[in-house]
Scaffold this active site. Structure first.
Site, mmCIF file in Angstrom:
data_model
loop_
_atom_site.group_PDB
_atom_site.id
_atom_site.type_symbol
_atom_site.label_atom_id
_atom_site.label_comp_id
_atom_site.label_asym_id
_atom_site.label_seq_id
_atom_site.Cartn_x
_atom_site.Cartn_y
_atom_site.Cartn_z
ATOM 1 C CE LYS A 86 -3.828 -2.358 2.238
ATOM 2 N NZ LYS A 86 -4.562 -2.690 3.456
ATOM 3 C CD GLN B 20 -3.269 -4.166 6.604
ATOM 4 O OE1 GLN B 20 -3.149 -3.222 5.837
ATOM 5 N NE2 GLN B 20 -3.958 -5.244 6.294
ATOM 6 C CG ASP C 155 -9.585 0.254 4.796
ATOM 7 O OD1 ASP C 155 -9.395 0.005 3.589
ATOM 8 O OD2 ASP C 155 -9.119 -0.423 5.726
#
Ligand code: NAP
Length: 283
Positions: free
Chosen positions: A53, A97, A120
Site C-alpha cells: 500500500k 491495518q 477504507d
C-alpha cells in the site's frame, strides 16, 4: 464458451495512472494528498500488505506516513494515535491495518476514525451512506469489484447477482453496491441451504468466502460473470480462489483469476479514495 479472463492488474494500473494525474493536479496547487497507515504488531502478511500500500501510494504521488506500533500497544495508545491523526490537518486518509493483535478492539478503532478520513470505507457512517445509496467512501475491494464489472461491460441493472459471503469487509458492501446499481441481489453464507442452486441462477457471481474452490465450475450458468474475491493458500504454496477456475472458465463469459483479478484493485481503490479525500477536504 471460454471466458474472458479479467486482467485486474491492467485495470488497477489504469486506475492508479488516473489517480496519479489527480494527485499531480492537487500537488500543483500545493496540496499533497496524504495517507496515514497504522500497523500494529508484526504479523508478516499485514507487513506485506502495508508495504504494498505504501509503495502504490508513493508511486501515485500520495505521501504515505507509516506508523508502526509494537504488538504490546494498548487500546488507549492506539485510540490516541487515531485521534492525533484525525486532528492532523495534513492527513487526508487513515488506514489501520487489520487484523489487530489479540486484545485490541477493532470495531472501536474503526469507529474512532473521522469518517471524512475513512478511506477504507469501514466506518459505520461510510457503510450507512452506502446503505442509503449515497456512498461517501466505498470500501476498497467492493469498489474494485464494481470497476471490474464495468470493465467487461456487465449489464448490472436487472441482473440476478449472487454474493457468497456476508462480511462487513466484502460481502455486505458488494451486495449494497450491486443493489444500488439495480441488480437483484441474493446474499449467501454458511447457513445457505443450497449454494449450488443459488449460484446456478446468477448472471453475476461474487465469491467472497475464503474456502479454496468451494464453488464448482458446473454451478456457473452459461454466460455468467464471475468475480472471485477469495484468496486461499494451498499446502503447496499456490494461491487459489473460491471458484474452480478452469471449469468455471468453460461456462462463464468473464472471470477473474486468482491471483491477478480482484486483488490488485483493492490497493488501487485505496489510493483513489485517499486522493478523493484530499480533494473533498482541501480541494
Ligand atoms: P470472512 O469475514 O471470513 O467471511 C466469510 C464469509 O463466507 C462469511 O459470511 C461466511 O458465512 C461465508 N462462508 C464461509 N463458509 C461458507 C460456506 N461453506 N458456504 C457459504 N458461505 C460460507 O471473510 P472475508 O474477509 O469476507 O474474505 C473472504 C475471502 O476474500 C478470503 O479468502 C479473503 O482472503 C479474501 N479477501 C480478498 C481481498 C482482495 O483484495 N482480493 C480483500 C478482502 C478479502 P457466515 O457469515 O455464515 O459465517
Amino acid at each position: 464458451m471460454t471466458a474472458q479472463i479479467i486482467d485486474g492488474k491492467a485495470v488497477a494500473a489504469r486506475v492508479r495512472a488516473g489517480v496519479s494525474t489527480q494527485a499531480a493536479e492537487l500537488r500543483a496547487r500545493g496540496i499533497a494528498p496524504t495517507l496515514a497507515v497504522v500497523l500494529v504488531g508484526d504479523d508478516p502478511a499485514s507487513a506485506v500488505y502495508v508495504r504494498n500500500k505504501t509503495k502504490a501510494g508513493r508511486d501515485a504521488g500520495v505521501d504515505v506516513r507509516d506508523h508502526k506500533l509494537p504488538a504490546t500497544t494498548s487500546q488507549a495508545e492506539l485510540m490516541a494515535l487515531v485521534e492525533t491523526l484525525n486532528r492532523d490537518p495534513v492527513v487526508d486518509g487513515i488506514l489501520v491495518q487489520m487484523p489487530l493483535p489479540k486484545g485490541l478492539d477493532e470495531s472501536a478503532v474503526i469507529r474512532a476514525i473521522d469518517p471524512a478520513k475513512d478511506v477504507d470505507g469501514l466506518h459505520p457512517t461510510s457503510l450507512g451512506y452506502l446503505a442509503q445509496g449515497k456512498p461517501m467512501f466505498v470500501s476498497c475491494t467492493p469498489k474494485g469489484c464494481m470497476k471490474l464489472l464495468a470493465e467487461v461491460d456487465a449489464k448490472v441493472e436487472g441482473a440476478r447477482a449472487v454474493v457468497l459471503g456476508r462480511s462487513v469487509l466484502v460481502g455486505k458492501p458488494v451486495a449494497m453496491l450491486l443493489q444500488n446499481a439495480n441488480a437483484t441481489v441474493t446474499m449467501c453464507h454458511s447457513k445457505t441451504r443450497d449454494l449450488a442452486a443459488e449460484v446456478r441462477r446468477a448472471d453475476i457471481v461474487v465469491a467472497a468466502i475464503g474456502r479454496a474452490e468451494l464453488v464448482k465450475g458446473d454451478w456457473i450458468a452459461d454466460g455468467a460473470i464471475v468475480l472471485d474475491v477469495g484468496i486461499n493458500r494451498q499446502p503447496d504454496g499456490k494461491l487459489v480462489g473460491d471458484v474452480e477456475f478452469a471449469a468455471a472458465s468453460q461456462r462463464a463469459r468473464a472471470i477473474t483469476p486468482v491471483p491477478g483479478g480482484v486483488g490488485p484493485m483493492t490497493i488501487a481503490c485505496l489510493i483513489e479514495n485517499t486522493v478523493e479525500a484530499a480533494r473533498r477536504r482541501r480541494g
